[in-house]
Design an enzyme around this catalytic site. Structure first.
Site, PDB file in Angstrom:
ATOM      1  N   ASN A  86       0.923  -1.091   0.048  1.00 48.92           N
ATOM      2  CA  ASN A  86       0.000   0.023  -0.063  1.00 48.92           C
ATOM      3  C   ASN A  86       0.941   1.300  -0.022  1.00 48.92           C
ATOM      4  O   ASN A  86       1.352   1.265   1.080  1.00 48.92           O
ATOM      5  CB  ASN A  86      -1.001  -0.208   1.417  1.00 48.92           C
ATOM      6  CG  ASN A  86      -1.758   1.263   1.331  1.00 48.92           C
ATOM      7  OD1 ASN A  86      -1.673   1.975   0.536  1.00 48.92           O
ATOM      8  ND2 ASN A  86      -2.168   1.117   2.502  1.00 48.92           N
ATOM      9  N   TRP A  87       1.035   1.895  -1.077  1.00 49.78           N
ATOM     10  CA  TRP A  87       1.981   3.073  -1.328  1.00 49.78           C
ATOM     11  C   TRP A  87       1.362   4.439  -0.854  1.00 49.78           C
ATOM     12  O   TRP A  87       2.067   5.248  -0.697  1.00 49.78           O
ATOM     13  CB  TRP A  87       2.445   3.218  -2.835  1.00 49.78           C
ATOM     14  CG  TRP A  87       3.084   2.006  -3.293  1.00 49.78           C
ATOM     15  CD1 TRP A  87       3.309   0.814  -3.013  1.00 49.78           C
ATOM     16  CD2 TRP A  87       3.423   1.810  -4.816  1.00 49.78           C
ATOM     17  NE1 TRP A  87       3.975   0.213  -3.647  1.00 49.78           N
ATOM     18  CE2 TRP A  87       4.195   0.712  -4.919  1.00 49.78           C
ATOM     19  CE3 TRP A  87       3.373   2.914  -5.664  1.00 49.78           C
ATOM     20  CZ2 TRP A  87       4.510   0.256  -6.161  1.00 49.78           C
ATOM     21  CZ3 TRP A  87       3.702   2.267  -6.804  1.00 49.78           C
ATOM     22  CH2 TRP A  87       4.623   1.320  -7.150  1.00 49.78           C
ATOM     23  N   LYS A  88       0.154   4.302  -0.307  1.00 50.83           N
ATOM     24  CA  LYS A  88      -0.545   5.310   0.367  1.00 50.83           C
ATOM     25  C   LYS A  88      -0.257   6.676  -0.517  1.00 50.83           C
ATOM     26  O   LYS A  88      -0.235   6.467  -1.778  1.00 50.83           O
ATOM     27  CB  LYS A  88      -0.005   5.615   1.955  1.00 50.83           C
ATOM     28  CG  LYS A  88      -0.379   4.181   2.606  1.00 50.83           C
ATOM     29  CD  LYS A  88      -0.030   4.346   4.085  1.00 50.83           C
ATOM     30  CE  LYS A  88      -0.246   3.051   4.725  1.00 50.83           C
ATOM     31  NZ  LYS A  88      -0.284   3.084   6.173  1.00 50.83           N
ATOM     32  N   HIS A 148      -9.897   1.025   4.969  1.00 56.24           N
ATOM     33  CA  HIS A 148      -8.491   1.184   5.727  1.00 56.24           C
ATOM     34  C   HIS A 148      -8.547   2.149   6.759  1.00 56.24           C
ATOM     35  O   HIS A 148      -9.483   3.022   6.866  1.00 56.24           O
ATOM     36  CB  HIS A 148      -7.250   1.686   4.903  1.00 56.24           C
ATOM     37  CG  HIS A 148      -6.175   1.551   5.166  1.00 56.24           C
ATOM     38  ND1 HIS A 148      -5.588   2.584   6.272  1.00 56.24           N
ATOM     39  CD2 HIS A 148      -4.946   0.769   4.978  1.00 56.24           C
ATOM     40  CE1 HIS A 148      -4.397   2.243   6.432  1.00 56.24           C
ATOM     41  NE2 HIS A 148      -4.067   1.249   6.050  1.00 56.24           N
ATOM     42  N   GLU A 158      -6.917   4.406   7.910  1.00 55.90           N
ATOM     43  CA  GLU A 158      -6.497   5.985   7.808  1.00 55.90           C
ATOM     44  C   GLU A 158      -7.713   6.589   7.202  1.00 55.90           C
ATOM     45  O   GLU A 158      -7.959   7.648   7.258  1.00 55.90           O
ATOM     46  CB  GLU A 158      -5.307   5.806   6.949  1.00 55.90           C
ATOM     47  CG  GLU A 158      -3.988   5.732   7.794  1.00 55.90           C
ATOM     48  CD  GLU A 158      -2.903   5.235   7.219  1.00 55.90           C
ATOM     49  OE1 GLU A 158      -2.821   5.252   5.586  1.00 55.90           O
ATOM     50  OE2 GLU A 158      -1.780   4.766   7.785  1.00 55.90           O
ATOM     51  N   GLU A 164      -5.729  -5.023  10.451  1.00 55.44           N
ATOM     52  CA  GLU A 164      -4.689  -4.208  10.591  1.00 55.44           C
ATOM     53  C   GLU A 164      -5.037  -3.417  12.002  1.00 55.44           C
ATOM     54  O   GLU A 164      -5.814  -2.423  11.946  1.00 55.44           O
ATOM     55  CB  GLU A 164      -4.816  -2.993   9.381  1.00 55.44           C
ATOM     56  CG  GLU A 164      -4.507  -3.792   8.165  1.00 55.44           C
ATOM     57  CD  GLU A 164      -3.763  -2.683   7.333  1.00 55.44           C
ATOM     58  OE1 GLU A 164      -2.711  -2.732   6.824  1.00 55.44           O
ATOM     59  OE2 GLU A 164      -4.418  -1.736   7.003  1.00 55.44           O
ATOM     60  N   GLY A 213       1.980   2.105  10.699  1.00 56.94           N
ATOM     61  CA  GLY A 213       3.127   3.052  10.672  1.00 56.94           C
ATOM     62  C   GLY A 213       3.767   3.687  12.208  1.00 56.94           C
ATOM     63  O   GLY A 213       4.321   4.690  12.274  1.00 56.94           O
ATOM     64  N   SER A 225       3.198  -2.079  10.316  1.00 62.34           N
ATOM     65  CA  SER A 225       4.719  -2.246  10.640  1.00 62.34           C
ATOM     66  C   SER A 225       5.448  -3.644  10.152  1.00 62.34           C
ATOM     67  O   SER A 225       6.208  -3.990  10.965  1.00 62.34           O
ATOM     68  CB  SER A 225       4.807  -1.669  11.928  1.00 62.34           C
ATOM     69  OG  SER A 225       4.374  -0.368  12.315  1.00 62.34           O
ATOM     70  N   GLY A 252       2.715  -1.183   4.315  1.00 64.99           N
ATOM     71  CA  GLY A 252       2.714   0.243   4.001  1.00 64.99           C
ATOM     72  C   GLY A 252       4.143   0.628   3.844  1.00 64.99           C
ATOM     73  O   GLY A 252       4.649   0.517   2.771  1.00 64.99           O
ATOM     74  N   GLY A 253       4.846   1.189   4.813  1.00 66.24           N
ATOM     75  CA  GLY A 253       6.153   2.174   4.524  1.00 66.24           C
ATOM     76  C   GLY A 253       7.106   1.145   3.973  1.00 66.24           C
ATOM     77  O   GLY A 253       7.743   1.672   3.089  1.00 66.24           O
TER      78      GLY A 253
END
Ligand code: PGA
Length: 268
Positions: A15-17, A101, A103, A173, A179, A219, A240-241
Site C-alpha cells: 500500500n503505497w498510500k 483502511h 486511515e 490491521e 506506521g 509495521s 505500508g512503509g
C-alpha cells in the site's frame, strides 16, 4: 483449513498510500516486477495512488503482479469531487481495491456503512475488495478487539451472499500498529485471524472461509514477516512503509514464501 482444502496461496500487497510521483511509481513498480520475476507460488499486489494506476498498469503488463487501488467510491459516476469510482479504477487497470483502511475510517471519518456500500460497489464492478478491519489501542486495552473487528467485518459484508463473501480478501490491521513500528505479535494477530475466519465460516460456509486470504498489516518489515506468516491463519501481509523500498518489499515476499514452505517451488 477444512479437510481436503487446497492450501491458500500467500499474498503480499503493498500500500503505497499518498506517496510517489509518476516517475517514482514507475521506477518502484519496475523494481518490484523485476525482483519478483519467477516467484509464482505467491500472489503479489501493489496499490499505488490513483494518479499512478495507469502508469503502473503499463509497467506490470504481462507480469502476474496484481494492481490495486487504495479506495473507491460506491457510485459508478457522479458529482463526487475528488473521488474515484470502481469503474474508473478498473479502467485504469486495477483489479483489487483496499476498502475500509483505518486511515480512512479514523482520519477521514469513514463509517461502517460507507465501507459496506463500497464493498458492494466494488464487487459489482468485478473488483476484489481487500477489506480492512482493526482496533484502536484503547479498544485493545479495553479487551474489545474481537468485538470491534467482528462488527467491522459484519458491517462491511452486509447482506452479501456467500458467493460474494468468497470474492473478498481481508486484512487485519490494528490501528496502533500502522506506521508506528510496533508490530502485533504473531499470537495477537493469529487470534484475530482465527476469529475472522470463523466469522466468515458462519456467513459463507467453511470451504469459502478456508479459501479466503486474510492478511496482517501494521509495521510489517522483512524481519518480522517470517514469524507472522508461520501462523497458519496469517496468509500474507498488507505492507505500508516498507513497500516503498523495493528491496524491503521483495524481502517480505521472499520471507513469506519461506514461512509457507513455498520458497523451493519458486524460481530463485
Ligand atoms: P505500515 O502500514 O506497514 O506502514 O504500518 C500498513 C498499512 O497501513 O497498510
Amino acid at each position: 483449513m477444512v479437510d481436503g482444502a487446497v492450501p491458500r496461496t500467500p499474498v503480499i500487497a503493498g500500500n503505497w498510500k499518498m506517496h510517489t510521483t509518476l516517475a517514482e511509481a514507475r521506477a518502484l513498480a519496475t523494481a518490484v516486477r523485476d525482483g519478483c520475476r519467477g516467484l509464482t507460488e505467491i500472489r503479489i499486489a501493489v496499490c499505488p495512488p490513483s494518479t499512478a494506476l495507469a502508469a503502473v498498469a503499463e509497467v506490470l503488463a504481462g507480469s502476474t503482479i496484481l494492481l490495486g487501488a487504495q479506495d473507491a467510491h460506491w457510485e459508478a459516476a457522479g458529482a463526487h469531487t475528488g473521488c474515484v469510482s470502481p469503474a474508473q479504477i478498473w479502467d485504469a487497470g486495477a483489479r483489487l481495491v483496499i476498502l475500509g483502511h483505518s486511515e480512512r475510517r479514523h482520519g477521514l471519518g469513514e463509517t461502517d456503512e460507507v465501507v459496506r456500500r463500497k464493498v458492494t460497489a466494488a464487487l459489482l464492478q468485478g473488483l476484489t475488495p481487500l477489506v480492512c478491519v482493526g482496533e484502536t489501542a484503547e479498544e485493545r486495552a479495553a479487551d474489545r478487539t474481537l468485538e470491534v473487528v467482528t462488527r467491522q467485518l459484519d458491517a462491511a459484508l452486509g447482506d452479501r451472499v456467500a458467493g460474494e463473501v468468497g470474492r473478498c480478501w481481508l486484512a487485519y490491521e490494528p490501528v496502533w500498529a500502522i506506521g508506528t513500528g510496533q508490530t502485533a505479535t504473531p499470537a495477537q494477530a493469529a487470534e484475530v485471524h482465527a476469529r475472522l475466519r470463523a466469522a466468515l465460516g458462519r456467513r459463507a460456509g467453511a470451504a469459502l472461509a478456508a479459501a479466503c486470504p486474510i492478511l496482517y498489516g501494521g509495521s510489517v518489515k522483512p524481519e518480522v514477516t517470517s514469524a507472522l506468516m508461520t501462523e497458519p491463519d496469517i496468509d500474507g501481509a498488507l505492507v505500508g512503509g516498507a513497500s516503498l523500498k523495493a528491496a524491503d518489499f521483495i524481502g517480505i515476499v521472499r520471507a513469506g514464501l519461506e514461512a509457507k514452505g513455498r520458497a523451493g517451488a519458486s524460481a530463485r
